[in-house]
Design a protein around this motif. Sequence first.
Motif, short mmCIF file in Angstrom:
data_model
loop_
_atom_site.label_atom_id
_atom_site.label_comp_id
_atom_site.label_asym_id
_atom_site.label_seq_id
_atom_site.Cartn_x
_atom_site.Cartn_y
_atom_site.Cartn_z
N SER A 1 0.81 -1.22 0.00
CA SER A 1 0.00 0.00 0.00
C SER A 1 0.85 1.27 0.00
CB SER A 1 -0.93 0.01 1.21
OG SER A 1 -0.19 0.20 2.40
N GLY A 2 2.17 1.11 0.13
CA GLY A 2 3.04 2.27 0.05
C GLY A 2 3.61 2.76 1.36
N THR A 3 3.30 2.10 2.47
CA THR A 3 3.91 2.49 3.74
C THR A 3 5.39 2.14 3.72
OG1 THR A 3 1.82 1.99 4.86
CG2 THR A 3 3.77 2.31 6.25
N VAL A 4 6.24 3.10 4.09
CA VAL A 4 7.68 2.89 4.15
C VAL A 4 8.06 2.73 5.62
CG1 VAL A 4 9.95 3.94 3.78
CG2 VAL A 4 8.16 4.12 2.02
N PHE A 5 8.87 1.71 5.89
CA PHE A 5 9.31 1.42 7.25
C PHE A 5 10.81 1.63 7.35
CE2 PHE A 5 5.74 -1.31 6.12
CZ PHE A 5 4.82 -0.98 7.09
N SER A 6 11.26 2.05 8.53
CA SER A 6 12.69 2.23 8.78
C SER A 6 13.05 1.66 10.14
CB SER A 6 13.07 3.71 8.72
OG SER A 6 14.43 3.90 9.10
N GLY A 7 14.13 0.89 10.16
CA GLY A 7 14.73 0.52 11.42
C GLY A 7 15.66 1.64 11.87
N SER A 8 16.34 1.45 12.99
CA SER A 8 17.26 2.46 13.49
C SER A 8 18.40 1.76 14.22
CB SER A 8 16.56 3.44 14.42
OG SER A 8 16.16 2.80 15.62
N PHE A 9 19.43 2.53 14.55
CA PHE A 9 20.56 1.97 15.28
C PHE A 9 20.42 2.33 16.75
CE2 PHE A 9 24.66 0.86 16.64
CZ PHE A 9 25.32 0.14 15.66
N SER A 10 21.11 3.34 17.20
CA SER A 10 21.09 3.66 18.63
C SER A 10 19.79 4.30 19.08
CB SER A 10 22.26 4.57 18.99
OG SER A 10 22.21 5.75 18.23
N ALA A 11 18.96 4.74 18.14
CA ALA A 11 17.66 5.30 18.53
C ALA A 11 16.74 4.23 19.09
CB ALA A 11 16.99 5.96 17.32
N LYS A 12 16.96 2.97 18.72
CA LYS A 12 16.21 1.84 19.26
C LYS A 12 14.74 1.87 18.87
CE LYS A 12 19.33 1.71 23.25
NZ LYS A 12 19.45 1.65 24.73
#
Length: 361
Positions: free
Chosen positions: A50-61
């Motif tokens: 549907s177009g949702t973009v997801f992002s992981g992170s490093f130290s931001a947790k």
Amino acid sequence: MKYILLAGLLFASSANAEIALDYLKVPEGFKLSYFAEDVETARQLARSESGTVFSGSFSAKKVYAFKDTDNDGIADQRWLLMDGLKAPTGIAYKDGDLYVADVNKIIRFPQIDKNLDKPKSEVIYDQFPTDRHHGWKFLRFDSEGQLIVPVGAPCNICDANENYSKIFSLDLLTKKTKVIANGVRNSVGFDFHPQTNELWFSDNGRDMMGDDIPPCEINKVSFSGEHFGYPYFHGDDIADPEFGQGKKATDYSRPVLNLDAHVAPLGIHFYRGEQFPKGYQQNLLVAEHGSWNRSKKSGYRVMLATVESGEITDYKPLITGFMQDEITYGRPVAFLEMPDGSVLISDDFAHKIYRLSYSSL
């Protein structure tokens, strides 16, 4: 707040080195814009149907979600899906579910698009090592639905046990793992070749052997369980001073490409779209995250590797300017190709997600 990577860990830095788009140089016809800003230590990206973009992170947790509801190339909605994790750097999306790798565990967010406001999550696997050193992950599903997961060495250089320095496939139904590649120090990026389906991966070379050795690497897996040399050999035939004695370089697979030492290649991506010029199609984008223990910095750029008949025949810059005059402004991490052929690029130092597009007009 800025972050710097030292000894494999991100630390906060008060240095004022805010990036601006005009710092970054791209070839004629290309354009960089911000898809999303203030994405703290953004790492791997994924996208739903549907177009949702997801992002992981490093130290931001944290794990984030974004939507561009008016299709102007800029996210206008965002969600914080989860906070307080260890290092949720690796993410993947499949069949409505979002998968997040948090060092030793895989977390699933079922039917994520329907639950962005109140996401549900469950740990579906927790048997990977708990070491944070090279314990952060990158995820991708193969054509058979197996989840590909790397486990780095828990050190700069060591001969660890069978749980480390490998790329595994994980069967989410049986919870069984299989070794895809051995002798891999720290891979945080891989992709499957669009034609051959071979797994290509980046690998970060060891530290403390000097400014110019050993090289970082781009490798490809030709058979299951193939060994790529770590910790015994680096690059083509550089014997490790601690672990190379009594070993033969010919017993291990050589890289497809030896990169400069300490450039720290992370995400790699075979460009499949048609928006970019023909010379980019089926070729490999490489994010050189940048050195931390070199007397003069190296990396800090996005590269294009030309791939012909399974070999890299050319390697040249695509985006530069993340580092200028030894000052770090950004560190590229991972790629996400969009349906229109543009490419999103995460930056865990500048806390941005860029959009790279092309127009011949």
